[in-house]
Design a protein around this motif. Structure first.
Motif, mmCIF file in Angstrom:
data_model
loop_
_atom_site.group_PDB
_atom_site.id
_atom_site.type_symbol
_atom_site.label_atom_id
_atom_site.label_comp_id
_atom_site.label_asym_id
_atom_site.label_seq_id
_atom_site.Cartn_x
_atom_site.Cartn_y
_atom_site.Cartn_z
ATOM 1 N N PHE A 21 2.853 -0.011 -6.174
ATOM 2 C CA PHE A 21 2.215 0.977 -5.302
ATOM 3 C C PHE A 21 0.900 0.438 -4.730
ATOM 4 C CE2 PHE A 21 4.358 4.367 -8.108
ATOM 5 C CZ PHE A 21 5.511 4.294 -7.339
ATOM 6 N N ALA A 22 0.171 -0.315 -5.556
ATOM 7 C CA ALA A 22 -1.092 -0.886 -5.092
ATOM 8 C C ALA A 22 -0.858 -1.856 -3.938
ATOM 9 C CB ALA A 22 -1.796 -1.592 -6.247
ATOM 10 N N PHE A 23 0.163 -2.703 -4.071
ATOM 11 C CA PHE A 23 0.448 -3.663 -2.999
ATOM 12 C C PHE A 23 0.982 -2.961 -1.752
ATOM 13 C CE2 PHE A 23 0.522 -7.033 -6.348
ATOM 14 C CZ PHE A 23 -0.407 -7.875 -5.749
ATOM 15 N N ILE A 24 1.763 -1.894 -1.938
ATOM 16 C CA ILE A 24 2.230 -1.131 -0.771
ATOM 17 C C ILE A 24 1.040 -0.512 -0.044
ATOM 18 C CG2 ILE A 24 3.510 0.920 -0.046
ATOM 19 C CD1 ILE A 24 5.525 0.309 -2.268
ATOM 20 N N GLY A 25 0.125 0.087 -0.826
ATOM 21 C CA GLY A 25 -1.075 0.655 -0.218
ATOM 22 C C GLY A 25 -1.910 -0.403 0.478
ATOM 23 N N THR A 26 -1.990 -1.588 -0.141
ATOM 24 C CA THR A 26 -2.745 -2.686 0.463
ATOM 25 C C THR A 26 -2.102 -3.142 1.762
ATOM 26 O OG1 THR A 26 -3.438 -3.429 -1.736
ATOM 27 C CG2 THR A 26 -3.656 -5.002 0.067
ATOM 28 N N ALA A 27 -0.762 -3.209 1.765
ATOM 29 C CA ALA A 27 -0.055 -3.623 2.981
ATOM 30 C C ALA A 27 -0.290 -2.628 4.115
ATOM 31 C CB ALA A 27 1.438 -3.759 2.692
ATOM 32 N N VAL A 28 -0.213 -1.341 3.779
ATOM 33 C CA VAL A 28 -0.438 -0.311 4.804
ATOM 34 C C VAL A 28 -1.864 -0.395 5.344
ATOM 35 C CG1 VAL A 28 -0.586 2.171 5.214
ATOM 36 C CG2 VAL A 28 1.317 1.240 3.886
ATOM 37 N N SER A 29 -2.829 -0.550 4.428
ATOM 38 C CA SER A 29 -4.223 -0.625 4.877
ATOM 39 C C SER A 29 -4.460 -1.885 5.707
ATOM 40 C CB SER A 29 -5.171 -0.600 3.680
ATOM 41 O OG SER A 29 -5.030 -1.769 2.881
ATOM 42 N N GLY A 30 -3.841 -3.006 5.298
ATOM 43 C CA GLY A 30 -3.983 -4.239 6.079
ATOM 44 C C GLY A 30 -3.416 -4.090 7.475
#
Length: 210
Positions: A55-64
């Motif tokens: 979930f953290a990496f998904i959130g990071t991808a969306v924010s990026g």
């Protein structure tokens, strides 16, 4: 909060590429762990850890992606706060389940009162009291009880039948049952010859108070 008010410069492209790589790795790890026996709190804890990383990496991808497309750099800090909430939720669930083990509480899916009422409906059983159900560890539940049966019933046969019933219907394979004959109908009861100070509810066939 400082990163929301005065965010540092964020390289959106680098964040997005790194996050996509992390998503791929964590999906593979989550698939592997999902096939394991998650009744163990150790395995479940590892699985929740992997899911939170995913979930953290998904959130990071969306924010990026948002940073790349719009330049809204606060998206990175917002994604971090969302992940913190998800981690707190997963941690609470694990603490609650481990607390049941430490406190020797009844498993979440077993209602001791309902179980006692179910036991007295078994053949030859007239009363169940001193009923205790607790977790030894994750996935291993234990039970002890004092069971009264009809005078004509065989105590050993009834005990074996109840043990099989508990294992098949409730998954309780660690049971300690004291099985005695009820001396006669008017003596059936916790305060009449058997356990004068019964611990917990007394379960009998038919309507009764808990």
């Amino acid at each position: 909060m400082r990163r929301l008010i005065d965010p540092p410069k964020v390289e959106g492209g680098l964040v997005l590429v790194t996050a996509l790589a992390g998503i791929a790795v964590n999906i593979a790890a989550a698939v592997c762990l999902s096939k394991a026996n998650r009744s163990s709190l150790n395995v479940e804890g590892a699985y929740q850890h992997i899911l939170n990383d995913l979930f953290a990496f998904i959130g990071t991808a969306v924010s990026g992606l948002i940073v790349v497309l719009t330049g809204f750099v606060q998206a990175d800090a917002i994604a971090t706060l969302v992940v913190v909430v998800l981690m707190a939720k997963a941690g609470y669930g694990l603490l609650r389940e481990s607390g049941r083990v430490f406190l020797e509480a009844a498993p979440a899916h077993i209602d001791p009162d309902a179980l006692g009422d179910r036991l007295v409906r078994e053949p030859a059983v007239t009363e169940v009291h001193d009923l205790h159900v607790w977790q030894i560890t994750s996935g291993q539940n234990a039970l002890s009880a004092h069971v009264l049966v009809d005078d004509a019933a065989d105590c050993h046969t009834t005990r074996r039948d109840l043990e099989k019933f508990l294992a098949a219907e409730y998954g309780i394979t660690h049971s300690t049952l004291q099985v005695d004959h009820a001396e006669h109908a008017e003596l059936v009861g916790a305060g009449a010859g058997h356990c004068e100070d019964a611990h917990g509810p007394v379960h009998r066939a038919g309507p009764h108070d808990h």
